[in-house]
Design a protein around this motif. Structure first.
Motif, mmCIF file in Angstrom:
data_model
loop_
_atom_site.group_PDB
_atom_site.id
_atom_site.type_symbol
_atom_site.label_atom_id
_atom_site.label_comp_id
_atom_site.label_asym_id
_atom_site.label_seq_id
_atom_site.Cartn_x
_atom_site.Cartn_y
_atom_site.Cartn_z
ATOM 1 N N TYR A 122 8.691 0.670 0.821
ATOM 2 C CA TYR A 122 7.328 1.029 0.426
ATOM 3 C C TYR A 122 7.093 2.531 0.498
ATOM 4 C CZ TYR A 122 6.233 -3.957 0.720
ATOM 5 O OH TYR A 122 6.209 -5.319 0.517
ATOM 6 N N GLY A 123 8.002 3.263 1.140
ATOM 7 C CA GLY A 123 7.896 4.715 1.183
ATOM 8 C C GLY A 123 7.777 5.244 2.597
ATOM 9 N N TYR A 124 8.447 6.355 2.840
ATOM 10 C CA TYR A 124 8.430 7.024 4.142
ATOM 11 C C TYR A 124 7.229 7.957 4.199
ATOM 12 C CZ TYR A 124 13.289 5.478 4.895
ATOM 13 O OH TYR A 124 14.437 4.738 5.065
ATOM 14 N N ARG A 125 6.048 7.373 4.370
ATOM 15 C CA ARG A 125 4.822 8.164 4.363
ATOM 16 C C ARG A 125 3.733 7.415 5.123
ATOM 17 N NH1 ARG A 125 5.212 5.813 -0.780
ATOM 18 N NH2 ARG A 125 3.418 4.517 -1.358
ATOM 19 N N ASP A 126 2.558 7.994 5.170
ATOM 20 C CA ASP A 126 1.402 7.367 5.805
ATOM 21 C C ASP A 126 0.754 6.407 4.804
ATOM 22 O OD1 ASP A 126 -0.944 6.656 7.056
ATOM 23 O OD2 ASP A 126 -1.407 8.675 7.757
ATOM 24 N N HIS A 127 0.785 5.105 5.122
ATOM 25 C CA HIS A 127 0.211 4.088 4.241
ATOM 26 C C HIS A 127 -1.215 3.711 4.641
ATOM 27 C CE1 HIS A 127 3.917 3.052 1.970
ATOM 28 N NE2 HIS A 127 4.504 3.531 3.054
ATOM 29 N N GLY A 128 -1.774 4.413 5.615
ATOM 30 C CA GLY A 128 -3.140 4.136 6.023
ATOM 31 C C GLY A 128 -3.240 2.954 6.970
ATOM 32 N N PRO A 129 -4.472 2.597 7.344
ATOM 33 C CA PRO A 129 -4.655 1.563 8.369
ATOM 34 C C PRO A 129 -4.560 0.134 7.859
ATOM 35 C CG PRO A 129 -6.783 2.444 7.700
ATOM 36 C CD PRO A 129 -5.751 3.247 6.972
ATOM 37 N N GLU A 130 -4.618 -0.080 6.546
ATOM 38 C CA GLU A 130 -4.637 -1.444 6.019
ATOM 39 C C GLU A 130 -3.229 -2.046 6.007
ATOM 40 O OE1 GLU A 130 -7.354 -3.221 5.272
ATOM 41 O OE2 GLU A 130 -8.407 -1.464 6.082
#
Length: 302
Positions: A122-130
């Motif tokens: 899904y990606g090496y990043r910040d996906h947020g709180p959801e």
């Protein structure tokens, strides 16, 4: 069913074989050595000696055998990956190795194909709180070394889910832990105070290898062809808390606390430990596979 299992002597395969046998299935296990074949025989499986990266040798090894399903649980990770290059051999198993296994599936007459995938597609990043569900984009093109990881994850799933005549299922596992080599090495590092708490810390989703294996057994019976399933426990954890939990489980001293920039010389580990925020939802697997983790939290599993 009779199952042709790649990665049969690996982290998940070792746990998977007794679960498959307990569920009434039989196992043809791929291994690269005679020693591995002997280990598989002790576990109640039939060992086939072949390197899945050698297409001709693989097809020769399976010739004359029949199977109902193929499972791809092979990786080449033998420790804590610090650099991007440590993941390239596993990427090759996901790309070229998957293609070879699909050819092997055709040779043995198997239609069902269950493959290991990875939540950080899904990606090496910040996906947020959801919670991140399977509806999110997966393995999108990216630049640099991360682009290599995304390409191989994408190739793996596209082959498994879209090959005509194959009932393909992809399991997007969280980070493995349990009685396996990486967890043991991390605990050993914790005892030497070489496994730090890093700040800021990533948030990740974990899965115990027992639960990873049980999800594969469930997918064999109940997975929907062409579907991907997230497989993780119920409690995402910040990496600093996970490190503290590992240290407690190892009866190690409290880990040192360091700033994330100190990991600059190890770029993959820095991204993994400080740059990711992902809370994976496994509700689809629970609903469609009838699966639930025996260890719903890393606290239970450790």
């Amino acid at each position: 069913m009779k199952v042709l299992l790649a990665g049969a002597t690996g982290t998940v395969g070792t746990e998977l074989i007794p679960q498959l046998i307990s569920a009434g299935h039989s196992v043809l296990g791929l291994t690269r050595t005679e020693r591995g074949a002997a280990k598989l025989a002790e576990a109640g499986a039939t060992g086939l000696v072949a390197d899945m990266m050698d297409r001709d040798a693989l097809l020769a090894a399976v010739k004359g055998h029949q199977a109902d399903a193929v499972m791809h649980q092979a990786t080449a990770i033998t420790g804590v990956p610090l650099f991007h290059r440590a993941l390239y051999p596993t990427g090759a198993l996901r790309e070229r190795g998957t293609a070879n296994l699909i050819a092997a599936a055709e040779e043995v007459g198997a239609r069902r194909f269950v493959a290991q995938s990875f939540f950080l597609g899904y990606g090496y990043r910040d996906h947020g709180p959801e919670p991140v569900t399977e509806d999110r984009p997966f393995a999108e093109p990216a630049r640099g070394p991360f682009g290599v990881h995304m390409r191989t994850l994408r190739a793996n799933e596209e082959q498994v889910l879209n090959t005509p005549g194959i009932e393909g299922i992809a399991l997007r596992y969280g980070l493995f832990y349990g009685p396996e080599v990486t967890t043991r090495k991390m605990m050993a590092m914790a005892r030497r105070r070489m496994l730090p708490e890093v700040h800021p810390a990533s948030v990740i989703s974990l899965v115990h290898i027992h639960d990873a294996a049980s999800a594969a057994v469930a997918a064999l019976d109940r997975g929907r062809p062409g579907r991907a399933y997230n497989v993780a426990d119920d409690e995402p954890v910040s990496f600093d808390e996970y490190v503290r939990a590992l240290a407690r489980a190892a009866k190690a001293p409290a880990p040192p606390r360091v700033p994330g920039w100190l990991l600059t010389p190890t770029p993959y580990m820095r991204a993994f430990m400080t740059g990711v925020r992902i809370r994976v939802s496994s509700e689809r697997a629970k609903r469609e596979l009838g699966w639930a983790p025996a260890y719903p939290s890393y606290r239970d599993g450790l």
